[in-house]
Design a protein around this motif. Structure first.
Motif, PDB file in Angstrom:
ATOM      1  N   CYS A 461     144.583  29.685 -10.336  1.00 23.70           N
ATOM      2  CA  CYS A 461     144.310  28.382  -9.713  1.00 23.70           C
ATOM      3  C   CYS A 461     144.147  27.283 -10.754  1.00 23.70           C
ATOM      4  CB  CYS A 461     143.042  28.455  -8.882  1.00 23.70           C
ATOM      5  SG  CYS A 461     142.961  29.873  -7.784  1.00 23.70           S
ATOM      6  N   THR A 467     141.367  19.194 -14.847  1.00 26.65           N
ATOM      7  CA  THR A 467     141.427  17.814 -15.336  1.00 26.65           C
ATOM      8  C   THR A 467     142.186  17.751 -16.661  1.00 26.65           C
ATOM      9  OG1 THR A 467     139.297  18.207 -16.364  1.00 26.65           O
ATOM     10  CG2 THR A 467     139.280  17.051 -14.260  1.00 26.65           C
ATOM     11  N   GLY A 483     140.232  19.225  -8.144  1.00 27.69           N
ATOM     12  CA  GLY A 483     140.032  19.731  -9.501  1.00 27.69           C
ATOM     13  C   GLY A 483     140.789  18.936 -10.542  1.00 27.69           C
ATOM     14  N   HIS A 486     140.140  12.480  -9.351  1.00 23.02           N
ATOM     15  CA  HIS A 486     138.798  11.944  -9.120  1.00 23.02           C
ATOM     16  C   HIS A 486     138.909  10.486  -8.747  1.00 23.02           C
ATOM     17  CE1 HIS A 486     138.154  14.969 -12.373  1.00 23.02           C
ATOM     18  NE2 HIS A 486     137.459  15.445 -11.381  1.00 23.02           N
ATOM     19  N   LEU A 490     133.546   6.326  -8.230  1.00 24.26           N
ATOM     20  CA  LEU A 490     132.540   7.180  -7.607  1.00 24.26           C
ATOM     21  C   LEU A 490     131.884   8.068  -8.659  1.00 24.26           C
ATOM     22  CD1 LEU A 490     131.143   8.435  -5.092  1.00 24.26           C
ATOM     23  CD2 LEU A 490     132.914  10.181  -5.200  1.00 24.26           C
ATOM     24  N   TYR A 495     127.346   9.949 -11.458  1.00 22.82           N
ATOM     25  CA  TYR A 495     126.683  10.489 -12.647  1.00 22.82           C
ATOM     26  C   TYR A 495     125.528   9.575 -13.069  1.00 22.82           C
ATOM     27  CZ  TYR A 495     130.682  13.662 -13.027  1.00 22.82           C
ATOM     28  OH  TYR A 495     131.630  14.609 -12.773  1.00 22.82           O
TER      29      TYR A 495
ATOM     30  N   PHE B  29     126.098  23.142  -5.250  1.00 22.36           N
ATOM     31  CA  PHE B  29     126.145  22.054  -6.231  1.00 22.36           C
ATOM     32  C   PHE B  29     126.876  22.511  -7.492  1.00 22.36           C
ATOM     33  CE2 PHE B  29     124.447  19.326  -9.592  1.00 22.36           C
ATOM     34  CZ  PHE B  29     124.577  18.077  -9.006  1.00 22.36           C
ATOM     35  N   PHE B  33     130.669  21.129  -8.240  1.00 21.31           N
ATOM     36  CA  PHE B  33     131.025  20.315  -9.403  1.00 21.31           C
ATOM     37  C   PHE B  33     131.907  21.082 -10.392  1.00 21.31           C
ATOM     38  CE2 PHE B  33     127.995  17.474  -7.522  1.00 21.31           C
ATOM     39  CZ  PHE B  33     128.603  16.249  -7.743  1.00 21.31           C
ATOM     40  N   ILE B  35     134.462  22.829  -9.071  1.00 28.93           N
ATOM     41  CA  ILE B  35     135.730  22.474  -8.426  1.00 28.93           C
ATOM     42  C   ILE B  35     136.128  21.052  -8.814  1.00 28.93           C
ATOM     43  CG2 ILE B  35     136.790  21.978  -6.179  1.00 28.93           C
ATOM     44  CD1 ILE B  35     134.859  24.180  -5.042  1.00 28.93           C
ATOM     45  N   HIS B  36     135.129  20.203  -8.823  1.00 30.45           N
ATOM     46  CA  HIS B  36     135.369  18.781  -9.107  1.00 30.45           C
ATOM     47  C   HIS B  36     135.864  18.568 -10.532  1.00 30.45           C
ATOM     48  CE1 HIS B  36     134.957  14.581  -8.222  1.00 30.45           C
ATOM     49  NE2 HIS B  36     134.156  14.361  -9.244  1.00 30.45           N
ATOM     50  N   GLY B  37     135.615  19.540 -11.410  1.00 31.38           N
ATOM     51  CA  GLY B  37     136.072  19.411 -12.791  1.00 31.38           C
ATOM     52  C   GLY B  37     134.999  18.905 -13.728  1.00 31.38           C
ATOM     53  N   THR B  38     133.767  18.790 -13.215  1.00 32.26           N
ATOM     54  CA  THR B  38     132.670  18.313 -14.065  1.00 32.26           C
ATOM     55  C   THR B  38     132.357  19.332 -15.152  1.00 32.26           C
ATOM     56  OG1 THR B  38     131.797  17.201 -12.131  1.00 32.26           O
ATOM     57  CG2 THR B  38     130.300  17.434 -14.010  1.00 32.26           C
ATOM     58  N   PHE B  44     138.480  28.235 -11.410  1.00 38.89           N
ATOM     59  CA  PHE B  44     138.575  27.416 -10.200  1.00 38.89           C
ATOM     60  C   PHE B  44     138.572  28.277  -8.929  1.00 38.89           C
ATOM     61  CE2 PHE B  44     140.740  25.013  -6.932  1.00 38.89           C
ATOM     62  CZ  PHE B  44     140.179  23.763  -7.044  1.00 38.89           C
ATOM     63  N   GLY B  45     139.378  29.329  -8.943  1.00 36.40           N
ATOM     64  CA  GLY B  45     139.503  30.155  -7.741  1.00 36.40           C
ATOM     65  C   GLY B  45     138.186  30.783  -7.335  1.00 36.40           C
ATOM     66  N   ALA B 157     137.619  14.135   0.129  1.00 34.80           N
ATOM     67  CA  ALA B 157     136.968  14.647  -1.082  1.00 34.80           C
ATOM     68  C   ALA B 157     136.018  13.600  -1.654  1.00 34.80           C
ATOM     69  CB  ALA B 157     138.015  15.034  -2.124  1.00 34.80           C
ATOM     70  N   THR B 161     132.183  14.271  -2.149  1.00 31.54           N
ATOM     71  CA  THR B 161     131.593  14.197  -3.480  1.00 31.54           C
ATOM     72  C   THR B 161     130.456  13.171  -3.507  1.00 31.54           C
ATOM     73  OG1 THR B 161     133.814  14.664  -4.311  1.00 31.54           O
ATOM     74  CG2 THR B 161     132.173  14.029  -5.930  1.00 31.54           C
TER      75      THR B 161
END
Ligand code: HEM
Lengths: 521, 217
Positions: A461, A467, A483, A486, A490, A495, B29, B33, B35-38, B44-45, B157, B161
């Motif tokens: 995946c 990113t 993923g 963004h 936001l 943050y 949480f 985050f 998943i969000h790439g933080t 990821f999976g 999303a 988020t």
């Protein structure tokens, strides 16, 4: 569940042919095939004495006509009209290029393919002995008489023995031409080369003897000698799904056998409407140890060494990196594909096309892959991106026909004189040439669909959902990819809010502690 | 006369609900985050798999707890209470000077006005924003064939988020607030054992002792 049953059923079918669907005819027992055959046509005649319709069928196929009109775009297609980024045009180079025609003696592509049924080459597709071979420069003929080749006297193959060996086409038959497109092993496609004749499982799960041991035609099903599965007209999204039991005799898509939801995992199945199977399951191409050409710069062709002899330079892997006949090359193995939205339509560049509308950032895109995230008909497909520089006419703003092969004073491969070669080629094609010659940088995109890796090696995946600017989908737009994407504003606000509340509670806590410790007055 | 007694103010179900919700939200949480790439701490999976599982469990827990809140009448605890400004003033200022808390916990009033407002917001705004957008996100493939779905997913999303950021902020402040009891761990202990020391009138005390309406030590 239904899909799984079909799959099991299909696998049973696949493994069966070698045992139970064997032919009822043993060709080694036919008197007609005893020969001796002194001409290639006489073999075809023998075949036709039983298979009365086969030549007519073959002569209807693209393998024969090299000529078709795209049913959607209306574009007239075929080798004589289109220029690719390898050898350019077969026009004026016929006996070399038509060595991959499914027949004998097509020496002038300005004429339609031969109409004489005995000119069909049955053996190239049906020889199972491995002894049959077309001569690379004889317009499709095999060697018929003893001949000096490379300083040695070589005997012709025994056509009657070959004729008695005929059977179903195997990987080697198709590969004789399709593995060698562009002038050599693996040069053109990147996902088709001789490593697929006997591939290990991790190169190709379908064709490996340790996998399904399939031949090309088990997917590219032939109906009346007409193959299914086409690059000119790809089924980019197969909404029809399973073709089993064989209902449409066209099994060239993955979905034909695997269906539209093959994963037993809803999240993975969610991808199949937007992502072609090939994208994850062919993580790299040219994996079989055969390198594919990724750069071909014709502009540097013609250099000679100090003795005035044409120059040839090999790279550290033994590949030609420079050839006086062809210019500079680059080869690559284990190549990561380029990814594009693709709805099955490709617009090719005809030799007569004006080039302006085909340019992107000063580079000529030889075949425009159509599709987008939003047209509802596209999926993300992997492609081999072929790059190079090609001769063109900057005044007329068209590509040109390069006469490379022939026994005359103009062919580039023997005379190394571009203006002469182009003048000859354009005159041969009946096309105008201004007399000015330059080189234009080009790209060409070849859909990747073979060399399916074992599922454990499919992309993870995170190869796309990342990113990382090096992620596989980094250049595709028009949709939200979790993923990768963004909303920057936001994120900044979010943050800040999280960080602000953390700082806030720490400060508050610190003040509490400080004030509590203060001795009361 | 009043007595201070240890009374079970958080029943077993309430504590179970609170702590499992806490674990699930931390999990969501963290994986969300991811998943969000933080952060890159999970593939990821795997993050998606855990996030979805935890989300479904959390939604189940919320449905059950809503049911519980209404059948037990506990939902009244979350109703708006007066005196919120006094409480804000206390946390902003009074607490630093060591003033006593302006609100007294009682059996009928487990939460102060600020708490009620915060939890009400949590339950009616942040929570629903998360599960509503989350479910739409989860069911993407059911609506992916509509025009513009690929871009609409970006809006879903974005809302999800945004709500996750709000949730994170809530949790940070909430955890800090738990340190403002008699001792820094007092509230946490209460939520673990269920017992808190509260002032009971003689009548209340007798009633509880007689009816066992709430456990009392
Ligand atoms: C309550 C039910 C929830 C549901 C049904 C839900 C569902 C989802 C789904 C389906 C995704 C997309 C995963 C994918 O790519 O397939 C997602 C992403 C995400 N979730 Fe949740 N979630 C829930 C709760 C939460 C909570 C409590 C948080 C945080 C406190 C959270 C934070 C996130 C974040 C930050 C993302 C990444 C969004 C993006 O970058 O696209 N979620 N959620």
């Amino acid at each position: 569940m239904k899909n799984a049953l079909y799959a099991v059923f299909f696998m049973a079918l696949l493994t069966a042919p070698s045992i139970s669907v064997a032919s009822t005819a043993d060709h080694s027992k036919f008197d007609q095939l005893n020969g001796p055959f002194s001409t290639a046509e006489s073999v075809t005649k023998a075949c036709l004495s039983c298979h009365t319709k086969s030549s007519a069928q073959v002569m209807d196929s693209l393998h024969w006509t090299w000529d078709t009109t795209h049913p959607v775009t209306g574009q007239a297609l075929g080798k004589k009209r289109i220029i690719n980024s390898f050898c350019g045009s077969p026009l004026s180079n016929e006996p070399r290029c038509t060595s991959c025609h499914a027949g004998y003696g097509w020496t002038d592509l300005r004429d339609s393919a031969p109409t004489d049924p005995t000119k069909v080459d049955c053996l190239v597709c049906h020889d199972t002995s491995g002894a049959y071979e077309k001569i690379p420069t004889d317009a499709g003929y095999p060697q018929l008489a003893p001949r000096m080749i490379g300083g040695k006297l070589v005997q012709p193959p025994d056509l009657s023995k070959i004729a008695r060996s005929v059977g179903k086409s195997g990987r080697e038959n198709c590969g004789a031409c399709h593995f060698n497109g562009g002038g050599g092993d693996g040069v053109k496609h990147g996902d088709l080369d001789t490593s697929l004749i006997n591939p290990p499982l991790d190169l190709d799960v379908h064709m490996s003897a340790d996998g399904e041991n399939m031949s090309c035609s088990q997917c590219h099903t032939f109906n009346d000698h007409i193959p299914s599965g086409s690059r000119y007209r790809t089924t980019a999204v197969d909404t029809h799904g399973l073709d089993l039991p064989h209902d449409d005799h066209d099994r060239a898509t993955c979905e034909s056998c695997h269906g539209g939801t093959p994963h037993q995992d809803a999240k993975l199945d969610d991808h199949t409407d937007r992502v072609a199977c090939q994208t994850c399951h062919i993580p790299e191409f040219a994996r079989g140890g055969v390198a594919t050409k990724t750069w071909w710069d014709w502009s540097t062709g013609g250099r000679k060494d100090a003795d005035g002899k044409p120059l040839y330079i090999k790279d550290e892997h033994g590949h030609l990196s420079y050839s006086a006949q062809k210019g500079d090359f680059k080869y690559e193995e284990n190549v990561r594909p380029a990814y594009l939205w693709y709805n099955g339509l490709i617009e090719q560049t005809a030799v007569t096309d004006k080039l302006d509308s085909h340019m992107t950032d000063g580079i000529l895109i030889l075949n425009r892959i159509e599709g987008s995230a939003t047209d509802g008909k596209s999926r993300i497909w992997p492609f081999k991106e072929m790059r190079g520089k090609q001769p063109y006419d900057p005044v007329n703003n068209t590509l040109v026909v390069n006469h490379v092969f022939g026994d005359d004073d103009s062919a580039f491969w023997t005379n190394f004189d571009y203006p002469k070669a182009i003048a000859y080629g354009m005159a041969y094609a009946g096309l105008p040439w201004s007399g000015t010659l330059d080189f234009i940088e080009t790209r060409m995109y070849w859909p990747i669909t073979h060399m399916v890796a074992p599922k454990e090696q499919a992309l993870r995946c995170g190869a796309c959902h990342t990113t990382d600017p090096g992620g596989r989908m980094a250049t595709l737009s028009g949709f939200y990819l979790p993923g990768r994407d963004h909303a920057l504003l936001l994120d900044i606000l979010g943050y800040l809010m999280l960080g602000g509340s953390l700082v806030g509670v720490f400060l508050h806590g610190a003040v509490r502690i400080l004030l509590r410790k203060r001795p009361s007055p | 006369m009043t007595h201070k007694r240890d009374v079970m103010i958080y029943t077993r179900y309430e504590r179970f609900w609170h702590w499992s919700q806490a674990v699930l939200i931390f999990t969501l949480f963290f994986t969300g985050f991811g998943i969000h790439g933080t952060h890159d701490l999970l593939p990821f999976g795997l993050a998606v798999m855990i996030h979805q599982t935890a989300a479904i469990v959390l939604i189940g827990l919320w449905i059950f707890t809503t049911f519980w809140n209404f059948t037990t009448g506990q939902w009244r605890q979350y109703l708006f209470k007066k005196g919120i400004l006094k409480i804000i003033r206390f946390y902003a200022y009074g607490i630093l000077k060591g003033e006593p808390h302006p609100y007294k916990k009682s059996l009928q009033r487990k939460q102060n006005a600020l708490q009620s407002l915060a939890y009400m917001t949590f339950m009616t705004v942040i929570g629903p924003a998360l599960w509503a957008t989350g479910i739409v996100y989860l069911l993407y493939n059911e609506w992916s064939h509509f025009d513009g779905a690929g871009e609409a997913l970006g809006i879903v999303a974005l809302l999800h988020t945004a709500a996750a950021f709000a949730m994170g902020t809530f949790v940070i402040i909430h955890i800090y607030m738990t340190t403002t009891g008699k001792t820094p761990l007092h509230y946490v202990k209460t939520m673990i054992t269920g017992y808190d020391r509260i002032e009971l009138s003689e009548v209340e005390e007798a009633y509880l002792a007689e009816t066992k309406a709430a456990e009392m030590k």
